[in-house]
Write a protein that holds these residues in place. Structure first.
Motif, PDB file in Angstrom:
ATOM      1  N   ARG A 255      26.630  34.400  26.168  1.00  0.00           N
ATOM      2  CA  ARG A 255      27.641  35.286  26.734  1.00  0.00           C
ATOM      3  C   ARG A 255      27.288  36.766  26.574  1.00  0.00           C
ATOM      4  O   ARG A 255      27.454  37.545  27.499  1.00  0.00           O
TER       5      ARG A 255
ATOM      6  N   ASP B 175      45.791  40.573  35.360  1.00  0.00           N
ATOM      7  CA  ASP B 175      44.560  41.263  35.730  1.00  0.00           C
ATOM      8  C   ASP B 175      44.012  41.964  34.490  1.00  0.00           C
ATOM      9  O   ASP B 175      44.659  42.843  33.926  1.00  0.00           O
TER      10      ASP B 175
ATOM     11  N   SER C 218      40.863  43.413  34.450  1.00  0.00           N
ATOM     12  CA  SER C 218      39.644  44.088  34.925  1.00  0.00           C
ATOM     13  C   SER C 218      39.271  45.299  34.082  1.00  0.00           C
ATOM     14  O   SER C 218      38.080  45.581  33.875  1.00  0.00           O
TER      15      SER C 218
ATOM     16  N   ASP D 178      35.349  42.147  29.459  1.00  0.00           N
ATOM     17  CA  ASP D 178      34.038  41.863  30.031  1.00  0.00           C
ATOM     18  C   ASP D 178      34.042  40.455  30.623  1.00  0.00           C
ATOM     19  O   ASP D 178      34.638  39.534  30.061  1.00  0.00           O
ATOM     20  N   ASN D 179      33.373  40.287  31.748  1.00  0.00           N
ATOM     21  CA  ASN D 179      33.383  38.995  32.432  1.00  0.00           C
ATOM     22  C   ASN D 179      32.939  37.843  31.534  1.00  0.00           C
ATOM     23  O   ASN D 179      33.431  36.721  31.653  1.00  0.00           O
TER      24      ASN D 179
ATOM     25  N   THR E  80      35.980  36.224  29.333  1.00  0.00           N
ATOM     26  CA  THR E  80      37.278  35.802  29.870  1.00  0.00           C
ATOM     27  C   THR E  80      37.685  34.420  29.362  1.00  0.00           C
ATOM     28  O   THR E  80      38.842  34.192  29.009  1.00  0.00           O
TER      29      THR E  80
ATOM     30  N   ASN F  21      39.602  39.050  36.823  1.00  0.00           N
ATOM     31  CA  ASN F  21      38.856  40.303  36.970  1.00  0.00           C
ATOM     32  C   ASN F  21      38.536  40.523  38.451  1.00  0.00           C
ATOM     33  O   ASN F  21      38.364  39.556  39.200  1.00  0.00           O
TER      34      ASN F  21
ATOM     35  N   PHE G 284      36.211  41.458  41.602  1.00  0.00           N
ATOM     36  CA  PHE G 284      34.801  41.347  41.966  1.00  0.00           C
ATOM     37  C   PHE G 284      34.612  41.826  43.402  1.00  0.00           C
ATOM     38  O   PHE G 284      35.486  41.608  44.252  1.00  0.00           O
TER      39      PHE G 284
ATOM     40  N   TYR H  38      39.690  38.510  43.318  1.00  0.00           N
ATOM     41  CA  TYR H  38      39.788  38.143  41.908  1.00  0.00           C
ATOM     42  C   TYR H  38      38.946  36.909  41.613  1.00  0.00           C
ATOM     43  O   TYR H  38      38.867  35.973  42.405  1.00  0.00           O
TER      44      TYR H  38
ATOM     45  N   GLY I 224      37.940  34.643  37.701  1.00  0.00           N
ATOM     46  CA  GLY I 224      38.322  34.653  36.295  1.00  0.00           C
ATOM     47  C   GLY I 224      38.214  33.299  35.650  1.00  0.00           C
ATOM     48  O   GLY I 224      37.487  32.417  36.126  1.00  0.00           O
ATOM     49  N   SER I 225      38.955  33.140  34.561  1.00  0.00           N
ATOM     50  CA  SER I 225      38.912  31.903  33.785  1.00  0.00           C
ATOM     51  C   SER I 225      40.320  31.409  33.495  1.00  0.00           C
ATOM     52  O   SER I 225      41.235  32.216  33.287  1.00  0.00           O
TER      53      SER I 225
ATOM     54  N   GLY J  23      36.900  27.827  35.997  1.00  0.00           N
ATOM     55  CA  GLY J  23      36.853  29.154  36.592  1.00  0.00           C
ATOM     56  C   GLY J  23      37.760  29.262  37.804  1.00  0.00           C
ATOM     57  O   GLY J  23      38.093  28.262  38.448  1.00  0.00           O
TER      58      GLY J  23
END
Length: 342
Positions: free
Chosen positions: A23, A106, A108, A112-113, A116, A135, A137, A147, A149-150, A182
């Protein structure tokens, strides 16, 4: 790992530090880890720091020791970043509707990606409901911002597959495992609509502390043989094959029969019929922990039920049957001064 190499121990003690490196490790660190995995023998100079008993010294460090050390360092950095982000996100969650069946925000400008997923797990645990962290993109093909994310479900959730619920909105697109996956390509202006759909779908769901257990037993029926028989299953425990779980009822003890210890005085233990029962990281809101803080006299008594996992604790060659407590419910308490329940 105490020398025990099995699926469960690899999953809990090795995989997390590899995950931390993947990561947030640097490209050079990741490449070194790969070389270690393919057994490319190398040695490096490494200056060990001075300690109270030993001066600093330079040693020859193998690629395997180096990879392990760098992975542990990456996991430590990840944990520090994670805790900082969890604190920031938790403040935001405190200000959104408690009626929402899912935490969806959100992040963002915060997260950090690469973090998540691990942060979503902590937020889900903290607020006892499934969590989706998003987040923004830029889609280079379309030039649109969307958007991603996780999403993570909570342990012992009444929802068997959070991903199926998410995908049933026909707005959100979840990809991955049933309860850890995801989110991709959510249009920015569809976030509120997606939240409304989730609330509608989950309107009758209650996130209570319901556990699926293998046995429900009276405390008098718990024996060392049961613990040792179940502990023998440890080498087949892993993803999809959960650790055995027991519900144990009608435990009656006085305050003096408990031990509270640990750096933060947040570990509770007691022994019944040579079996040790222990619960770690107790905090306010844990009914037994709260009672122990408030009981006035060592003869004050409590009746409670627990759910826990049987295991064998091995220390200095001594094997002790134990149950690691997952959760507790106080049934009644009694004040020794007036012999009345309160």
């Amino acid at each position: 790992m105490s020398g025990k190499i099995n699926v469960h121990n690899v999953q809990w003690y090795i995989t997390p530090i590899l995950n931390g490196m993947i990561r947030i490790g640097s490209p050079e660190e990741k490449e070194l880890l790969f070389r270690a995995f393919i057994e490319q023998d190398e040695f490096f100079e490494y200056k060990k720091r001075a300690t109270k008993d030993k001066p600093a010294e330079t040693i020859q460090e193998s690629i395997y020791d180096r990879a392990a050390r760098l992975c542990k360092n990456a996991k430590s950095r990840q944990d520090k970043q994670k805790e900082k982000c969890v604190s920031q996100i938790a403040e935001i969650v405190q200000n959104i509707s408690k009626e929402d069946k899912v935490v969806m925000i959100d992040t963002s400008d915060i997260l950090d990606n690469g973090l998540t997923g691990v942060v979503a797990i902590k937020i889900a645990e903290m607020f006892n409901k499934p969590c989706i962290l998003l987040n923004k993109f830029l889609d280079k093909k379309t030039g649109k911002i969307t958007y991603g994310g996780s999403a993570r479900n909570i342990d012992h959730s009444p929802i068997d597959s959070f991903k199926d619920i998410v995908n049933s909105t026909n707005i959100l697109d979840g990809r991955g495992h049933a309860n850890a996956f995801g989110i991709v390509d959510l249009e920015i202006d569809k976030k509120e609509e997606a939240m409304n759909r989730l609330n509608d779908i989950l309107q009758d769901v209650e996130y209570d502390s319901t556990y699926r257990v293998d046995f429900i037993m009276d405390i008098d029926d718990v024996s060392i043989k049961i613990i040792t028989d179940l502990a023998r299953l440890e080498d087949i425990i892993g993803q999809g094959i959960e650790e055995p779980m027991l519900a144990i009822e009608n435990i009656s003890l006085t305050k003096k029969q408990f031990e509270i210890f640990g750096k933060n005085e947040d570990t509770i233990s007691f022994v019944i019929d040579e079996i040790k029962y222990i619960q770690f990281k107790c905090k306010e809101g844990n009914q037994l922990y709260d009672w122990l803080q408030n009981a006035w006299d060592e003869n004050d008594s409590v009746v409670f039920n627990i759910v826990g996992k049987p295991s064998i604790n091995e220390y200095n060659g001594v094997r002790t049957p134990q149950i690691i407590i997952e959760d507790v419910v106080v049934v009644s308490t009694n004040n020794s001064d007036d012999d009345e329940e309160w």
